[in-house]
Scaffold this motif. Structure first.
Motif, PDB file in Angstrom:
ATOM      1  N   GLY A  38     -28.685  25.799  96.875  1.00  0.00           N
ATOM      2  CA  GLY A  38     -28.433  26.901  95.962  1.00  0.00           C
ATOM      3  C   GLY A  38     -29.394  28.045  96.262  1.00  0.00           C
ATOM      4  N   VAL A  39     -28.867  29.250  96.356  1.00  0.00           N
ATOM      5  CA  VAL A  39     -29.702  30.420  96.631  1.00  0.00           C
ATOM      6  C   VAL A  39     -29.460  31.468  95.550  1.00  0.00           C
ATOM      7  CG1 VAL A  39     -30.250  32.278  98.248  1.00  0.00           C
ATOM      8  CG2 VAL A  39     -29.652  30.008  99.115  1.00  0.00           C
ATOM      9  N   THR A  40     -30.518  31.939  94.931  1.00  0.00           N
ATOM     10  CA  THR A  40     -30.438  33.015  93.954  1.00  0.00           C
ATOM     11  C   THR A  40     -30.644  34.332  94.695  1.00  0.00           C
ATOM     12  OG1 THR A  40     -31.389  31.554  92.289  1.00  0.00           O
ATOM     13  CG2 THR A  40     -31.424  33.917  91.813  1.00  0.00           C
ATOM     14  N   PRO A  41     -29.722  35.307  94.572  1.00  0.00           N
ATOM     15  CA  PRO A  41     -29.831  36.542  95.349  1.00  0.00           C
ATOM     16  C   PRO A  41     -31.180  37.236  95.224  1.00  0.00           C
ATOM     17  CG  PRO A  41     -27.692  36.427  94.298  1.00  0.00           C
ATOM     18  CD  PRO A  41     -28.493  35.275  93.757  1.00  0.00           C
ATOM     19  N   THR A  42     -31.764  37.220  94.019  1.00  0.00           N
ATOM     20  CA  THR A  42     -33.041  37.917  93.825  1.00  0.00           C
ATOM     21  C   THR A  42     -34.239  37.140  94.361  1.00  0.00           C
ATOM     22  OG1 THR A  42     -33.215  36.941  91.605  1.00  0.00           O
ATOM     23  CG2 THR A  42     -32.222  39.143  91.782  1.00  0.00           C
ATOM     24  N   GLU A  43     -34.004  35.935  94.853  1.00  0.00           N
ATOM     25  CA  GLU A  43     -35.117  35.109  95.318  1.00  0.00           C
ATOM     26  C   GLU A  43     -35.922  35.770  96.431  1.00  0.00           C
ATOM     27  OE1 GLU A  43     -35.857  30.744  97.388  1.00  0.00           O
ATOM     28  OE2 GLU A  43     -33.964  31.129  96.375  1.00  0.00           O
ATOM     29  N   LEU A  44     -35.267  36.594  97.239  1.00  0.00           N
ATOM     30  CA  LEU A  44     -35.976  37.260  98.332  1.00  0.00           C
ATOM     31  C   LEU A  44     -37.034  38.232  97.815  1.00  0.00           C
ATOM     32  CD1 LEU A  44     -33.112  37.950 100.881  1.00  0.00           C
ATOM     33  CD2 LEU A  44     -34.623  35.968 100.706  1.00  0.00           C
ATOM     34  N   LEU A  45     -36.966  38.589  96.534  1.00  0.00           N
ATOM     35  CA  LEU A  45     -37.929  39.514  95.953  1.00  0.00           C
ATOM     36  C   LEU A  45     -38.980  38.803  95.106  1.00  0.00           C
ATOM     37  CD1 LEU A  45     -35.351  42.238  94.810  1.00  0.00           C
ATOM     38  CD2 LEU A  45     -36.615  42.126  96.968  1.00  0.00           C
ATOM     39  N   TRP A  46     -38.889  37.491  94.963  1.00  0.00           N
ATOM     40  CA  TRP A  46     -39.824  36.748  94.123  1.00  0.00           C
ATOM     41  C   TRP A  46     -41.189  36.634  94.785  1.00  0.00           C
ATOM     42  CZ3 TRP A  46     -36.390  31.945  92.570  1.00  0.00           C
ATOM     43  CH2 TRP A  46     -35.343  32.397  91.761  1.00  0.00           C
ATOM     44  N   TYR A  47     -42.210  36.552  93.950  1.00  0.00           N
ATOM     45  CA  TYR A  47     -43.588  36.445  94.453  1.00  0.00           C
ATOM     46  C   TYR A  47     -43.775  35.274  95.418  1.00  0.00           C
ATOM     47  CZ  TYR A  47     -48.703  36.138  94.369  1.00  0.00           C
ATOM     48  OH  TYR A  47     -50.024  36.070  94.735  1.00  0.00           O
ATOM     49  N   PRO A  48     -43.300  34.060  95.100  1.00  0.00           N
ATOM     50  CA  PRO A  48     -43.535  32.946  96.033  1.00  0.00           C
ATOM     51  C   PRO A  48     -42.844  33.119  97.386  1.00  0.00           C
ATOM     52  CG  PRO A  48     -42.978  32.121  93.857  1.00  0.00           C
ATOM     53  CD  PRO A  48     -42.667  33.592  93.856  1.00  0.00           C
ATOM     54  N   THR A  49     -41.825  33.969  97.454  1.00  0.00           N
ATOM     55  CA  THR A  49     -41.151  34.202  98.728  1.00  0.00           C
ATOM     56  C   THR A  49     -42.017  35.046  99.649  1.00  0.00           C
ATOM     57  OG1 THR A  49     -39.007  34.097  97.602  1.00  0.00           O
ATOM     58  CG2 THR A  49     -39.027  35.065  99.800  1.00  0.00           C
ATOM     59  N   HIS A  51     -45.525  35.533  99.090  1.00  0.00           N
ATOM     60  CA  HIS A  51     -46.949  35.214  99.002  1.00  0.00           C
ATOM     61  C   HIS A  51     -47.188  33.708  99.053  1.00  0.00           C
ATOM     62  CE1 HIS A  51     -46.830  39.309  97.415  1.00  0.00           C
ATOM     63  NE2 HIS A  51     -48.104  39.400  97.719  1.00  0.00           N
ATOM     64  N   THR A  52     -48.346  33.331  99.500  1.00  0.00           N
ATOM     65  CA  THR A  52     -48.743  31.932  99.491  1.00  0.00           C
ATOM     66  C   THR A  52     -49.315  31.590  98.125  1.00  0.00           C
ATOM     67  OG1 THR A  52     -50.964  32.465 100.295  1.00  0.00           O
ATOM     68  CG2 THR A  52     -49.267  31.997 101.959  1.00  0.00           C
ATOM     69  N   LEU A  53     -49.546  30.317  97.891  1.00  0.00           N
ATOM     70  CA  LEU A  53     -50.056  29.879  96.593  1.00  0.00           C
ATOM     71  C   LEU A  53     -51.402  30.509  96.269  1.00  0.00           C
ATOM     72  CD1 LEU A  53     -49.680  28.040  94.131  1.00  0.00           C
ATOM     73  CD2 LEU A  53     -50.745  26.190  95.450  1.00  0.00           C
ATOM     74  N   ASP A  54     -52.228  30.755  97.288  1.00  0.00           N
ATOM     75  CA  ASP A  54     -53.544  31.347  97.043  1.00  0.00           C
ATOM     76  C   ASP A  54     -53.518  32.876  97.022  1.00  0.00           C
ATOM     77  OD1 ASP A  54     -53.238  32.008  99.705  1.00  0.00           O
ATOM     78  OD2 ASP A  54     -54.886  30.753 100.434  1.00  0.00           O
ATOM     79  N   THR A  59     -44.951  35.110 105.322  1.00  0.00           N
ATOM     80  CA  THR A  59     -43.896  35.692 106.141  1.00  0.00           C
ATOM     81  C   THR A  59     -42.893  34.615 106.558  1.00  0.00           C
ATOM     82  OG1 THR A  59     -45.170  35.351 108.173  1.00  0.00           O
ATOM     83  CG2 THR A  59     -45.440  37.470 107.053  1.00  0.00           C
ATOM     84  N   GLY A  60     -41.665  35.053 106.781  1.00  0.00           N
ATOM     85  CA  GLY A  60     -40.638  34.161 107.301  1.00  0.00           C
ATOM     86  C   GLY A  60     -40.273  33.002 106.397  1.00  0.00           C
ATOM     87  N   ALA A  61     -40.261  33.221 105.101  1.00  0.00           N
ATOM     88  CA  ALA A  61     -39.959  32.132 104.171  1.00  0.00           C
ATOM     89  C   ALA A  61     -38.513  31.673 104.309  1.00  0.00           C
ATOM     90  CB  ALA A  61     -40.223  32.592 102.738  1.00  0.00           C
ATOM     91  N   ILE A  62     -38.310  30.388 104.106  1.00  0.00           N
ATOM     92  CA  ILE A  62     -36.965  29.819 104.034  1.00  0.00           C
ATOM     93  C   ILE A  62     -36.640  29.662 102.552  1.00  0.00           C
ATOM     94  CG2 ILE A  62     -35.491  27.864 104.612  1.00  0.00           C
ATOM     95  CD1 ILE A  62     -37.388  27.279 106.950  1.00  0.00           C
ATOM     96  N   PRO A  63     -35.651  30.390 102.025  1.00  0.00           N
ATOM     97  CA  PRO A  63     -35.355  30.337 100.587  1.00  0.00           C
ATOM     98  C   PRO A  63     -34.470  29.148 100.227  1.00  0.00           C
ATOM     99  CG  PRO A  63     -33.908  31.893 101.630  1.00  0.00           C
ATOM    100  CD  PRO A  63     -34.806  31.366 102.719  1.00  0.00           C
ATOM    101  N   GLY A  64     -34.071  29.086  98.954  1.00  0.00           N
ATOM    102  CA  GLY A  64     -33.168  28.046  98.483  1.00  0.00           C
ATOM    103  C   GLY A  64     -33.917  26.817  98.025  1.00  0.00           C
ATOM    104  N   HIS A  65     -34.341  26.789  96.762  1.00  0.00           N
ATOM    105  CA  HIS A  65     -35.195  25.702  96.299  1.00  0.00           C
ATOM    106  C   HIS A  65     -34.472  24.669  95.444  1.00  0.00           C
ATOM    107  CE1 HIS A  65     -38.802  27.412  98.044  1.00  0.00           C
ATOM    108  NE2 HIS A  65     -38.263  28.583  97.735  1.00  0.00           N
ATOM    109  N   GLU A  66     -33.154  24.752  95.362  1.00  0.00           N
ATOM    110  CA  GLU A  66     -32.375  23.682  94.745  1.00  0.00           C
ATOM    111  C   GLU A  66     -31.369  23.204  95.784  1.00  0.00           C
ATOM    112  OE1 GLU A  66     -30.421  25.123  91.210  1.00  0.00           O
ATOM    113  OE2 GLU A  66     -29.938  27.037  92.131  1.00  0.00           O
ATOM    114  N   PHE A  67     -31.147  21.908  95.820  1.00  0.00           N
ATOM    115  CA  PHE A  67     -30.387  21.342  96.933  1.00  0.00           C
ATOM    116  C   PHE A  67     -29.743  20.022  96.536  1.00  0.00           C
ATOM    117  CE2 PHE A  67     -34.753  19.894  97.138  1.00  0.00           C
ATOM    118  CZ  PHE A  67     -34.580  18.521  97.137  1.00  0.00           C
ATOM    119  N   SER A  68     -28.849  19.564  97.400  1.00  0.00           N
ATOM    120  CA  SER A  68     -28.297  18.220  97.312  1.00  0.00           C
ATOM    121  C   SER A  68     -28.183  17.705  98.741  1.00  0.00           C
ATOM    122  CB  SER A  68     -26.924  18.234  96.635  1.00  0.00           C
ATOM    123  OG  SER A  68     -26.409  16.924  96.496  1.00  0.00           O
ATOM    124  N   GLY A  69     -28.473  16.441  98.928  1.00  0.00           N
ATOM    125  CA  GLY A  69     -28.416  15.886 100.266  1.00  0.00           C
ATOM    126  C   GLY A  69     -28.733  14.412 100.271  1.00  0.00           C
TER     127      GLY A  69
END
Length: 200
Positions: A38-49, A51-54, A59-69
């Motif tokens: 699942g990808v939320t369109p605004t996710e590319l603008l979110w802080y964790p996308t 920035h790092t935790l600290d 850079t180069g983040a892979i989005p989509g934090h909900e999944f099935s597999g």
């Protein structure tokens, strides 16, 4: 493996198809063969996308934090019985997401996928359901007999909020478009208000 990576552009955010090594689960982690994300369109603008935790630049983040597999690997300290199970869930916002062939998560962040749900259906559940649960149950402490107004009852969060509220025993009032009235009645909506038509 194939991945979709953020191009790091604030002016024209986009995802780029690239390849990357398949991740290796560390102690306490699971390796998921992703069937749907699942990808939320605004996710590319979110802080964790971006920035790092600290707080550093990411850079180069892979989005989509909900999944099935399906669980294909487990790190040390993880019950190997997880391997082969169909699961759905989430992974850390600051970690690479599931818009890839494989992703990493932890056992506490997944559940077994109900057999009646497809992988695509299951991947659409985690964020919406968690948001509804936190808002109604953890924050509002909704109780049986109370009345609650849920705007956008047929939306990604609303569909779960309506069901959770009814399961709690609350009286549910919701807003929706006319085409979703019957659907929301089936979910537990008792009173619905039509949203005004907005021409585009």
């Amino acid at each position: 493996m194939n991945i979709m990576r953020f191009n790091d552009s604030a002016d024209a955010p986009a995802l780029l198809l690239e390849t990357a090594p398949t991740p290796v689960p560390r102690p306490g982690e699971l390796l998921i063969r992703v069937h749907a994300a699942g990808v939320t369109p605004t996710e590319l603008l979110w802080y964790p996308t971006t920035h790092t935790l600290d707080g550093g630049r990411r850079t180069g983040a892979i989005p989509g934090h909900e999944f099935s597999g399906v669980v294909e690997g487990a790190g040390a300290d993880v019950d190997p019985a997880w391997i082969g199970r169909a699961v759905f869930g989430m992974n850390d916002w600051f970690a690479d997401g599931a818009t890839a062939d494989y992703g990493i998560t932890v056992p506490a962040a997944v559940s077994e996928k109900p057999s009646r749900l497809t992988h695509a259906e299951a991947a659409s559940v985690p964020i919406g359901a968690l948001t509804a649960w936190q808002g109604l149950i953890e924050r509002a402490k909704l109780q049986a007999g109370e009345r609650i107004l849920i705007h956008g009852g047929s939306g990604a969060v609303g569909v779960f909020a309506v069901q959770l509220a009814r399961r709690t025993g609350a009286h549910v009032i919701t807003t929706a478009s006319v085409r979703n009235f019957d659907f929301l009645t089936q979910l537990g909506g008792e009173r619905m208000h039509r949203l005004p038509h907005r021409p585009f």
